[in-house]
Design a protein around this motif. Structure first.
Motif, PDB file in Angstrom:
ATOM      1  N   PHE A 173      67.713  82.022  92.018  1.00  0.00           N
ATOM      2  CA  PHE A 173      68.022  82.227  93.365  1.00  0.00           C
ATOM      3  C   PHE A 173      69.429  82.426  93.594  1.00  0.00           C
ATOM      4  N   ASN A 174      70.281  81.862  92.816  1.00  0.00           N
ATOM      5  CA  ASN A 174      71.714  82.096  93.100  1.00  0.00           C
ATOM      6  C   ASN A 174      72.333  82.036  91.734  1.00  0.00           C
ATOM      7  N   PRO A 175      72.324  82.966  90.885  1.00  0.00           N
ATOM      8  CA  PRO A 175      72.867  83.098  89.339  1.00  0.00           C
ATOM      9  C   PRO A 175      74.188  82.570  89.180  1.00  0.00           C
ATOM     10  N   SER A 176      74.999  82.281  90.137  1.00  0.00           N
ATOM     11  CA  SER A 176      76.510  81.989  90.226  1.00  0.00           C
ATOM     12  C   SER A 176      76.687  80.814  89.911  1.00  0.00           C
ATOM     13  N   VAL A 177      75.672  79.859  90.387  1.00  0.00           N
ATOM     14  CA  VAL A 177      75.624  78.344  90.175  1.00  0.00           C
ATOM     15  C   VAL A 177      75.204  77.831  88.797  1.00  0.00           C
ATOM     16  N   GLU A 178      75.650  76.680  88.312  1.00  0.00           N
ATOM     17  CA  GLU A 178      75.027  76.185  87.160  1.00  0.00           C
ATOM     18  C   GLU A 178      74.891  74.533  87.560  1.00  0.00           C
ATOM     19  N   LEU A 179      73.932  73.847  87.463  1.00  0.00           N
ATOM     20  CA  LEU A 179      73.399  72.493  87.865  1.00  0.00           C
ATOM     21  C   LEU A 179      73.253  71.591  86.727  1.00  0.00           C
ATOM     22  N   TYR A 180      73.890  70.537  86.944  1.00  0.00           N
ATOM     23  CA  TYR A 180      74.094  69.416  86.014  1.00  0.00           C
ATOM     24  C   TYR A 180      73.825  68.040  86.719  1.00  0.00           C
ATOM     25  N   VAL A 181      73.294  67.122  85.881  1.00  0.00           N
ATOM     26  CA  VAL A 181      73.135  65.793  86.591  1.00  0.00           C
ATOM     27  C   VAL A 181      74.059  64.920  85.286  1.00  0.00           C
ATOM     28  N   ILE A 182      74.941  64.259  85.928  1.00  0.00           N
ATOM     29  CA  ILE A 182      75.881  63.307  85.142  1.00  0.00           C
ATOM     30  C   ILE A 182      75.705  61.864  85.586  1.00  0.00           C
ATOM     31  N   SER A 183      76.032  60.952  84.743  1.00  0.00           N
ATOM     32  CA  SER A 183      75.963  59.608  84.809  1.00  0.00           C
ATOM     33  C   SER A 183      77.228  59.019  85.691  1.00  0.00           C
ATOM     34  N   PRO A 184      77.314  57.918  86.200  1.00  0.00           N
ATOM     35  CA  PRO A 184      78.360  57.311  87.140  1.00  0.00           C
ATOM     36  C   PRO A 184      79.725  57.439  85.959  1.00  0.00           C
ATOM     37  N   ASP A 185      79.644  57.397  84.737  1.00  0.00           N
ATOM     38  CA  ASP A 185      80.789  57.426  83.985  1.00  0.00           C
ATOM     39  C   ASP A 185      80.899  59.053  83.294  1.00  0.00           C
TER      40      ASP A 185
END
Length: 487
Positions: free
Chosen positions: A81-93
């Protein structure tokens, strides 16, 4: 290489280089400002994306863990839907827990957590964070992922992904080429304008001045330049340079006139000396020739008279030659004062004693006025003695029988003044101006008898070597000479 260019070409090249440098700096600043402004606008507009996604989409499972395989379809769908964004999940560190990147695109598995905390803490935008797909930093959106109040990680969204960067880079390249082209055109235009202005205001006046100065090949041209008026030169270096050349030309013209006058005086002096030497020499040779041709017919008294006359004429020639030699040494530095401390009053008394018998023979009254005590003077004793001897000798020769001669010494400021006054015939008014100058044969009144030989000229040179001077004072009768010597 630069020596081959003219002044105008150098100035034009310098202006072009400065304009190019200014254009490059302006473009760089503009690109940087535009980039910062664009990043700030993107981050302000999309800063809440991560929070919205985390609120409506399940990121963590029931146990609070991150399932990479379960999140991959969600990330792909959101990025579609929004090709300009990249999603990630990172740990608290900052460790990378989940992503939607194609295989081989992830270049770092850990990102710095400090920019995320700064973003969440409300730091001024743009706040740049690490991009997992490159070694650069980009604007992002982030939100904490909590379960039952415990921080499990962050949803980390790069707002300008690879595709967005590729399109932006292409657009920037086109804008950069367009900016560079227009900058070059403007630089060329303004460089040409600067060159024309430099030629009109700088190069042309300098060339005109160079041509004007280069034509000064003879004294006539130099005097013509010296006769030109000075120009107002308030801040105008070319006008100042021209005024400097005019001032130099005036000095050269003045020195030329002085040299010409000195040469004229030298030629007149030589002519006068030739006349003065020829007269006694002619008389000397005439009497000697008479003695040689008529030695048998002359009486002893006539022979003695002729010999005495020849001796007097020879003495005149010897005296004049000695004065010439002494004057030449004084004028060209052959004689240097041997200074020492002595009492001027005692020297005046000694010189007066030498002429006491001559004055008594001529029935002259010789008075000495030396108020004391006087400070000692630092000078050459023999030279000062010669000065007073010449002045006293002239005074005695020009004072009639029964006349009066007075020597006076006194202190005036840091000088000792000495005056020799007589009651003789005085100095003709026509001779006063040239009394201490070289005699000229062109002045029929400047006979050697009236001027006292070269003695006064020698006196003046000796006093000048001591920093002193001499002048003829006004007097009702007779002559009054006054000279001074620094203490």
């Amino acid at each position: 290489m630069m020596r081959r260019f003219s002044l105008g070409q150098r100035l034009t090249l310098l202006f072009i280089l400065l304009l190019m440098l200014c254009a490059a700096v302006a473009c760089a600043v503009q690109l940087w400002v535009s980039t910062q402004y664009g990043n700030a606008m993107v981050q302000r507009l999309s800063g809440g994306v991560a929070q919205q996604i985390a609120r409506h989409e399940p990121i963590l499972d029931a146990q609070g863990n991150v399932d990479r395989r379960a999140l991959r379809p969600l990330f792909d769908r959101l990025m579609t839907f929004n090709p300009s964004v990249e999603l990630y999940v990172i740990s608290p560190d900052g460790d990378l827990l989940a992503d939607g990147a194609p295989p081989g695109h992830i270049q770092r598995q850990k990102i710095a957590i400090a920019p995320v905390q700064a973003f969440l803490g409300g730091a001024p935008m743009p706040v740049l964070g690490d991009d997992p797909r490159s070694q650069h930093q980009k604007v992002f959106s982030a939100t904490p992922l909590r379960q039952e109040g415990v921080l499990k990680g962050y949803l980390y969204i790069i707002l300008q992904g690879e595709e967005s960067n590729a399109l932006a880079a292409m657009a920037w390249r086109q804008a950069l080429w367009s900016t560079a082209l227009w900058s070059l055109l403007l630089v060329a235009l303004f460089g040409l304008l600067a060159g024309l202005l430099a030629w009109y205001w700088v190069t042309r006046p300098v060339k005109q001045l160079t041509a004007e100065v280069a034509g000064q090949e003879n004294i006539t041209a130099i005097k013509a330049l010296a006769a030109q008026p000075l120009q107002p030169a308030d801040g105008n270096e070319v006008a100042q340079l021209r005024n400097t050349f005019i001032g130099l030309a005036r000095k050269i013209a003045t020195q030329w006139d002085q040299l010409a006058d000195s040469d004229r005086q030298r030629r007149e002096f030589i002519a006068t000396l030739s006349h003065d030497l020829r007269t006694p020499l002619t008389s000397l040779l005439g009497y000697l020739e008479t003695l040689s041709l008529k030695a048998t017919s002359l009486t002893p008294q006539e022979q003695q008279h002729y010999l005495a006359t020849a001796m007097r004429q020879g003495q005149k020639v010897r005296h004049l030659s000695q004065q010439l030699f002494e004057l030449a040494r004084l004028e060209y530095g052959g004689i240097k004062p041997q200074r020492e401390r002595f009492a001027m009053g005692e020297l005046v008394s000694d010189v007066a004693q030498k002429f006491e018998l001559t004055a008594r023979t001529r029935e002259l009254n010789l008075h000495i006025d030396v108020p004391g005590p006087l400070p000692q003077v630092f000078a050459d004793v023999s030279m000062i003695e010669r000065v007073m001897t010449n002045l006293l000798d002239n005074a005695i020769r020009h004072t009639p029988v029964g006349g009066e001669i007075r020597l006076t010494v006194w202190q005036e400021n840091a000088q000792l003044q000495v005056e020799v006054a007589d009651s003789g015939t005085g100095v003709d008014a026509a001779l006063r101006d040239d009394l201490f100058q070289r005699p000229s044969v062109l002045n029929p009144q400047a006979s050697r008898e009236n001027r006292g030989g070269l003695g006064l000229l020698i006196v003046k040179r000796m006093l000048e070597l001591h920093g002193g001077g001499i002048r003829l004072m006004e007097s009702v009768s007779g002559a009054r000479f006054r000279f001074f010597v620094p203490l």
